[in-house]
Design an enzyme around this catalytic site. Sequence first.
Site, PDB file in Angstrom:
ATOM      1  N   THR A 198       0.880  -1.319  -0.221  1.00 30.97           N
ATOM      2  CA  THR A 198      -0.306  -0.252   0.478  1.00 30.97           C
ATOM      3  C   THR A 198       0.845   1.415   0.144  1.00 30.97           C
ATOM      4  OG1 THR A 198       0.052  -0.436   2.346  1.00 30.97           O
ATOM      5  CG2 THR A 198      -2.396  -0.752   1.565  1.00 30.97           C
ATOM      6  N   ASP A 199       2.004   0.559   0.563  1.00 35.33           N
ATOM      7  CA  ASP A 199       2.771   1.952   0.544  1.00 35.33           C
ATOM      8  C   ASP A 199       2.961   2.658  -0.850  1.00 35.33           C
ATOM      9  OD1 ASP A 199       3.865   3.270   2.903  1.00 35.33           O
ATOM     10  OD2 ASP A 199       4.365   0.968   3.416  1.00 35.33           O
ATOM     11  N   TYR A 200       3.579   1.849  -1.694  1.00 33.65           N
ATOM     12  CA  TYR A 200       3.848   1.961  -3.716  1.00 33.65           C
ATOM     13  C   TYR A 200       2.830   2.053  -3.986  1.00 33.65           C
ATOM     14  CZ  TYR A 200       8.532   0.027  -2.287  1.00 33.65           C
ATOM     15  OH  TYR A 200      10.404  -0.384  -2.065  1.00 33.65           O
ATOM     16  N   GLY A 221       1.983   5.769  -3.251  1.00 33.64           N
ATOM     17  CA  GLY A 221       2.621   6.424  -3.423  1.00 33.64           C
ATOM     18  C   GLY A 221       2.725   6.927  -5.714  1.00 33.64           C
TER      19      GLY A 221
END
Lengths: 418, 399
Positions: free
Chosen positions: A178-180, A183
Amino acid sequence: MGPRRRPLEGIRVADLTIVVAGPTATGVLGDLGAEVIKIEHIVARGDTSTALPKAPHVDEDRPYNRGNWFHDLNRSKKAITLNFVVPEAKELFKRLVAMSDVVVQNFSPRVMENHGLTYTALREVKPDIIMASLPGFGMDGPMRNRTSFGPGIEAVTGLGDLTGFPDGPPMKPGNFVTDYTAGMMAAFAIMAALHYRKRTGKGQHLELAMRDGALQFIGEPLMDFAMNGRVQSRIGNRHPAMSPHGVYRCNGEDMWVAIAVGSDDEWERLRSALGDPEWARDERFATVTGRLHHQDQIDGHLNEWTGQRSHYSAMQTLQAAGIDAGAVLTTSEIGTDPHYNARRFMQPVYIPEAGPIRLSRQGFRLSETPGEIGAGPNFAADNHYVFRDLLGLTESEIADLEAKQAIAWRPVTQMGRL
Amino acid sequence: MSEGLLSDLLVVELGRDVAGPYCGKILAGCGAEVIKIEPLAGDPARSAGPFKDDDPHPEKSGRFLHLNGGKKSITLDLEAASGRGLFKRLLAQADILIDNLGYGVLAGMGLEYAAIAAANPGLIIVAITYYGQDGPYRAFAASELTAYSMSGYQYLTGDPDREPVRPNFALAQYQGGAQAATGAMAALMARDAMDIGQLVDVSIVEATCFSHGSLSAGLNLGMVYRRAGSRNLNFHPKFQYPSVTLPCKDGYVHVHFAPADPQLLAVLMEEPKLGAPELWDTPMGHADDFDALCLPWLARYDKREVVQRAQELRHPFTEVLTVGELFDDEQFKARGMFVGVEHPVVGTVTQVGPPIRSTETEWRVARAPLLGEHNDEIYCGRLGLSREELVILSENKVI
């Protein structure tokens, strides 16, 4: 015709992001040619990505300049320091914003409010500024002030409950997914907002809650609940309408190949690729409903076949017959894979204090204006460029800022908290 | 506030299944006019479940309804010369073409990208395939499962003692669609600055690989991460811990260290042993010890209480929510993340709310189109065909 410029040349980004999601967004913009100025705290590289592994340079001087993952996430950026506890630092930040096109931050909402550096405040110094915020839960709502990291966002957005085996606990899909995704969505939105600014002259505040972005990815299970009240959960490697569909053991330690067969035609091709063995002629396997019902037996036979070959060999044999098969690749196998290398997915980058490393581009490749992965910055590497050349401070003013601990040239504590 | 970020753009989508349609959906959400060209039988997603009331009807596919909100649908047979002629007339007006019909499919119908680009110099062509436009695997058979395996994600997912596993949603294809939208914006930036169109070659496998955060450690440090259940994958003993999903009284919670003050975990869990310096000196090296010390306290409370107590001490714990529980979530309710929209066949259909919010523009939440619903509007209105021509094309099964 000479070489074309990169798409975002001339765009300046004031980058307050930390850890993974925000730096991923600004890394995309940097690869596309934007001048990204990463603003770091003076205490340490306040960034868990600089934590271990620092090898092979962990025992050398200035380990904070050698973090492998840091240089992956912070490719194509410059770096300065600012300590917002000191009022002058906030003023310098505002002066930088006045010369920038974009500001990006991924703190929880209260942080920028506490510093008095909200969109409303920044618009005062740059009316058409585009500000992108990446909170975990959102800028409003009862959970806005929760602290969170990527793996926790996966859990609280349903991704964890959907990943794993039906008889086992919830798992994590990969690492920081979910970070990627947040982003990447932020990089998309910032460019769309630059297009909007070109058309209308207006900037704006963009909000990309990590959780709202991750929710888009589980549309089918959400629709099943909304339409039918059915709660989907973990199903291992099986597929509701395809069989055989799974991951099979190969001849090598922890080596596997994935095989996906749907239609009866595909099953016939698989039979023939396997050499038309006796077991596969079983009438019960001739139809997709029969295969779904007897997948355990089919899997047993397939494991015997795959167990005699490597994952690559099984994949190539099956692909030659038009069967959908793929090796379960490790990261080191991807590094030597002929396809990834033919497409130059990984590119060499020279990091002054970490030497040559290889980093990967994003999943898109532009024919006329491709991006280029640049080196990430040493700590405070661009203090002079920004404070002296861009903002016009004198050497003595810069020394004064250092004395007040508004800026630094080295982290105040050498090692960040792990 | 009715305008979107991309309201000035016309997008033609040759999208099927997930990746192309998801890219188109993001652009439609930003206000672009997205014209989805479907074969006469419809996007294959219309045959994919889940279906409303388990009725496999082309207008009742949950996958299709989720991925095509806010678009217009026209039908067109690109195998017919008349169909290709109409396609070219439509492209002459378009800013972006999204194509995920498969590697070489358009070229096989005489519609090579180079020829399309030559006829439309400013056009941005977003070509989405599993493996990309070149390289030895470019024509491989592929699917969600094998894209997940070849991206390196699958090796990282699952129980360390069992075979690698995958999630029960199309993570790879969604990644491909999302990065295709980002690539389209990069090309739009180039067009805004230099007045050029170009081909954006998107590989679903590469997009997925980019986003597992483990490649550089494998390439540069020889640290090949391996699946570890729900734990962080970096196995260096000094790496941070806990970051793990553990059972509590009524389900599971995600337990995560607090970077500012990790040893406060001992106070939270009323367990002095969790403050021991040797644990925090090599947290990952003591992962089993951490889990064992956390479990008794977790077993006393349900997941809401665990998270509430943890967040009060600024520990970033979260609940592991099931899909059904997401619909009761107070935060999603407050932010309107599930929107009911009227659909002529399904009735009220739920659409997911915006991934992007902004102060100047609106994200469009709208229903998916019926098959060919906009034939009249696009062929007669936009391309200027007469009703008679529309009938002739229909009788010849071109539309």
